[in-house]
Design an enzyme around this catalytic site. Sequence first.
Site, PDB file in Angstrom:
ATOM      1  N   ARG A   1       1.109  -0.654  -0.195  1.00 13.44           N
ATOM      2  CA  ARG A   1      -0.252   0.132  -0.096  1.00 13.44           C
ATOM      3  C   ARG A   1       0.913   1.319   0.161  1.00 13.44           C
ATOM      4  O   ARG A   1       1.160   1.946  -0.472  1.00 13.44           O
ATOM      5  CB  ARG A   1      -0.774  -0.033   0.911  1.00 13.44           C
ATOM      6  CG  ARG A   1      -2.225   1.080   1.163  1.00 13.44           C
ATOM      7  CD  ARG A   1      -2.834   1.034   3.052  1.00 13.44           C
ATOM      8  NE  ARG A   1      -2.754  -0.167   2.828  1.00 13.44           N
ATOM      9  CZ  ARG A   1      -3.612  -1.461   3.163  1.00 13.44           C
ATOM     10  NH1 ARG A   1      -5.247  -1.385   1.655  1.00 13.44           N
ATOM     11  NH2 ARG A   1      -3.777  -2.306   3.598  1.00 13.44           N
ATOM     12  N   TYR A   2       1.645   1.507   0.427  1.00 17.12           N
ATOM     13  CA  TYR A   2       3.012   2.439   0.913  1.00 17.12           C
ATOM     14  C   TYR A   2       4.219   2.371   0.694  1.00 17.12           C
ATOM     15  O   TYR A   2       4.798   0.815   0.226  1.00 17.12           O
ATOM     16  CB  TYR A   2       3.330   2.307   2.413  1.00 17.12           C
ATOM     17  CG  TYR A   2       2.036   2.955   3.066  1.00 17.12           C
ATOM     18  CD1 TYR A   2       1.164   4.073   3.513  1.00 17.12           C
ATOM     19  CD2 TYR A   2       1.636   2.475   3.934  1.00 17.12           C
ATOM     20  CE1 TYR A   2       0.110   4.139   3.409  1.00 17.12           C
ATOM     21  CE2 TYR A   2       0.644   1.669   4.918  1.00 17.12           C
ATOM     22  CZ  TYR A   2      -0.325   3.129   4.815  1.00 17.12           C
ATOM     23  OH  TYR A   2      -1.383   3.402   5.345  1.00 17.12           O
TER      24      TYR A   2
ATOM     25  N   ARG B   1       7.457   0.081   2.758  1.00 17.35           N
ATOM     26  CA  ARG B   1       6.607  -1.600   3.758  1.00 17.35           C
ATOM     27  C   ARG B   1       5.372  -2.256   3.364  1.00 17.35           C
ATOM     28  O   ARG B   1       5.027  -1.466   2.019  1.00 17.35           O
ATOM     29  CB  ARG B   1       6.325  -0.745   5.068  1.00 17.35           C
ATOM     30  CG  ARG B   1       5.847   0.043   4.953  1.00 17.35           C
ATOM     31  CD  ARG B   1       5.615   0.587   5.920  1.00 17.35           C
ATOM     32  NE  ARG B   1       4.218   2.055   6.219  1.00 17.35           N
ATOM     33  CZ  ARG B   1       4.337   3.038   5.407  1.00 17.35           C
ATOM     34  NH1 ARG B   1       5.339   3.494   4.525  1.00 17.35           N
ATOM     35  NH2 ARG B   1       3.226   4.408   5.854  1.00 17.35           N
TER      36      ARG B   1
ATOM     37  N   CYS C   1      -6.058 -17.571  13.322  1.00 16.70           N
ATOM     38  CA  CYS C   1      -5.760 -17.338  14.347  1.00 16.70           C
ATOM     39  C   CYS C   1      -5.995 -17.900  15.504  1.00 16.70           C
ATOM     40  O   CYS C   1      -6.420 -18.808  15.472  1.00 16.70           O
ATOM     41  CB  CYS C   1      -6.517 -15.767  14.608  1.00 16.70           C
ATOM     42  SG  CYS C   1      -6.380 -14.695  13.525  1.00 16.70           S
TER      43      CYS C   1
ATOM     44  N   CYS D   1     -11.844 -12.831  16.950  1.00 12.19           N
ATOM     45  CA  CYS D   1     -12.420 -11.393  17.167  1.00 12.19           C
ATOM     46  C   CYS D   1     -13.511 -10.791  16.791  1.00 12.19           C
ATOM     47  O   CYS D   1     -13.639 -11.154  15.405  1.00 12.19           O
ATOM     48  CB  CYS D   1     -11.511  -9.797  17.282  1.00 12.19           C
ATOM     49  SG  CYS D   1     -10.270 -10.736  17.638  1.00 12.19           S
TER      50      CYS D   1
ATOM     51  N   CYS E   1     -12.944  -8.398  13.976  1.00 16.14           N
ATOM     52  CA  CYS E   1     -11.840  -8.621  12.827  1.00 16.14           C
ATOM     53  C   CYS E   1     -12.459  -7.811  11.788  1.00 16.14           C
ATOM     54  O   CYS E   1     -12.877  -8.014  10.953  1.00 16.14           O
ATOM     55  CB  CYS E   1     -11.627 -10.684  12.659  1.00 16.14           C
ATOM     56  SG  CYS E   1     -10.028 -10.056  11.551  1.00 16.14           S
TER      57      CYS E   1
ATOM     58  N   ARG F   1     -10.576  -7.933   9.078  1.00 14.75           N
ATOM     59  CA  ARG F   1     -10.580  -8.579   8.529  1.00 14.75           C
ATOM     60  C   ARG F   1     -11.089 -10.520   8.228  1.00 14.75           C
ATOM     61  O   ARG F   1     -10.974 -11.559   8.118  1.00 14.75           O
ATOM     62  CB  ARG F   1      -9.064  -9.969   7.753  1.00 14.75           C
ATOM     63  CG  ARG F   1      -7.984  -8.678   7.601  1.00 14.75           C
ATOM     64  CD  ARG F   1      -5.912  -8.768   7.129  1.00 14.75           C
ATOM     65  NE  ARG F   1      -6.015  -7.810   6.698  1.00 14.75           N
ATOM     66  CZ  ARG F   1      -4.803  -7.525   7.108  1.00 14.75           C
ATOM     67  NH1 ARG F   1      -4.279  -8.003   7.818  1.00 14.75           N
ATOM     68  NH2 ARG F   1      -4.358  -6.059   6.476  1.00 14.75           N
TER      69      ARG F   1
ATOM     70  N   ASP G   1     -12.796   0.083  12.048  1.00 16.80           N
ATOM     71  CA  ASP G   1     -13.539  -0.222  10.377  1.00 16.80           C
ATOM     72  C   ASP G   1     -14.903  -1.194  10.077  1.00 16.80           C
ATOM     73  O   ASP G   1     -15.399  -1.514  10.831  1.00 16.80           O
ATOM     74  CB  ASP G   1     -11.990  -1.265   9.897  1.00 16.80           C
ATOM     75  CG  ASP G   1     -10.783  -0.925   9.929  1.00 16.80           C
ATOM     76  OD1 ASP G   1     -10.806   0.018   9.651  1.00 16.80           O
ATOM     77  OD2 ASP G   1      -9.541  -1.367  10.513  1.00 16.80           O
TER      78      ASP G   1
ATOM     79  N   ASP H   1      -8.124   4.159   8.970  1.00 14.76           N
ATOM     80  CA  ASP H   1      -7.848   3.379   7.482  1.00 14.76           C
ATOM     81  C   ASP H   1      -8.751   3.670   6.994  1.00 14.76           C
ATOM     82  O   ASP H   1      -9.924   3.812   7.224  1.00 14.76           O
ATOM     83  CB  ASP H   1      -7.881   1.605   8.097  1.00 14.76           C
ATOM     84  CG  ASP H   1      -6.731   1.437   7.931  1.00 14.76           C
ATOM     85  OD1 ASP H   1      -5.584   1.231   7.180  1.00 14.76           O
ATOM     86  OD2 ASP H   1      -5.862   0.833   8.957  1.00 14.76           O
TER      87      ASP H   1
ATOM     88  N   LYS I   1      -3.492   5.373   6.270  1.00 15.73           N
ATOM     89  CA  LYS I   1      -3.688   5.599   7.644  1.00 15.73           C
ATOM     90  C   LYS I   1      -4.264   7.279   7.499  1.00 15.73           C
ATOM     91  O   LYS I   1      -2.910   7.951   6.973  1.00 15.73           O
ATOM     92  CB  LYS I   1      -3.183   4.974   8.287  1.00 15.73           C
ATOM     93  CG  LYS I   1      -3.211   3.380   8.985  1.00 15.73           C
ATOM     94  CD  LYS I   1      -1.946   3.009   9.650  1.00 15.73           C
ATOM     95  CE  LYS I   1      -2.537   1.715  10.035  1.00 15.73           C
ATOM     96  NZ  LYS I   1      -2.201   0.396   8.931  1.00 15.73           N
TER      97      LYS I   1
HETATM   98  S1  SF4 Z   1      -8.299  -8.777  14.767  1.00 16.65           S
HETATM   99 FE1  SF4 Z   1      -8.913 -10.437  13.593  1.00 16.65          FE
HETATM  100  S2  SF4 Z   1      -6.954 -10.802  11.984  1.00 16.65           S
HETATM  101 FE2  SF4 Z   1      -6.301  -9.914  14.592  1.00 16.65          FE
HETATM  102  S3  SF4 Z   1      -6.274 -11.724  15.482  1.00 16.65           S
HETATM  103 FE3  SF4 Z   1      -8.690 -11.113  15.598  1.00 16.65          FE
HETATM  104  S4  SF4 Z   1      -9.499 -12.438  14.393  1.00 16.65           S
HETATM  105 FE4  SF4 Z   1      -6.790 -12.199  14.155  1.00 16.65          FE
END
Ligand code: SF4
Length: 349
Positions: A91-92, A95, A104, A108, A111, A113, A274, A311, A318
């Site tokens: 994206r940048y 990096r 994972c 979460c 999340c 993603r 997000d 973001d 960002k």
């Molecule tokens: S935020 Fe998403 S990518 Fe990060 S640990 Fe939690 S579930 Fe996994």
Amino acid sequence: MTAARSLKTVGDLAAAGLLPEDRLTAAAAVAGRYAIAVTPAVAALVDPADPADPIARQFLPDPAELVTLPQERADPIGDLAHSPVEGIVHRYPDRVLLKAVHVCPVYCRFCFRREMVGPEGLGTLSPDALDVALSYIAGRPEIWEVILTGGDPLVLSPRRLEEIMLRLAAIPHVRIVRFHTRVPAVDPERVDAALIAALKASGKTVYVALHANHPREFTEAARAAVARIADAGIVLLSQTVLLKGVNDDPAVLAELMRTFVENRVKPYYLHHPDLAPGTAHFRLTLAEGRALVTALRGRISGLCQPAYILDIPGGHGKVRADAPEVEEAGDGCFRLRDFRGVAHFYPPE
Ligand code: SF4
């Protein structure tokens, strides 16, 4: 209670006493859509008697996740639009993200993603895809930093991690390797001598950015895991997501940031949540987030102040969400500029 293994189904959560009978049907519907995993360390932290428990809120399925708003997106920060080859997000200029794994230790509920991680997600890079991703990095001298994220890169075995680190070691223009992880807090026993040796295998400068959202996540075992990383000479940074019902309180945020610093983790990013699907119940407005961050100023040491970051939806990068140039544009909307100077509105129309 203490679970012996990670809880990955609604049945597991019910058997562990973490979900009451009357939530099982709705939880099963959520489980059909998004991955679930709760490690023994996290299960032990949940207070099932507290309906507003900030740990449960982060990790246990909630029927509110089944409500997707029109402005929410499967790829809220535009990873796919900036992915020149599988496993790389560029994206940048200086990096890249290297997403070697989309698994994972915990999933979460907020999340960003969530459509990419988990058993139904993008999986782990095949050896051929990893070769292509590393060749992409090797062929671009402007890439100074490689950020291993995913998924959580510390779920990889030390042997796999070491292999990746040794291959990065052979790319002279890569000077910094950064890991984004929840492992030290949610699965602290995983941080053992073999894992730390793998993190250091490249001889490059390594940073570990620890994702934690509530001070209770710093159990004795988590503090010990963080100390093992710091004692190895690896610099730790923090990442926190600002979440309604978890840490949207100046006292909780202040305690969290102080806890990071006390454990040798420099507060780095406080992310505005997000526009991930089914996460509206976690989202504050930008005005609410800015007020919380203002409340932190002066209340805690400068050492404890994170950068409050948004973001920009769609992959525009960002922006400091509390910067003076982020202007109110009426009706709760803000006007901001990405790092190229292009103007955007948040929330987007
Ligand atoms: S935020 Fe998403 S990518 Fe990060 S640990 Fe939690 S579930 Fe996994």
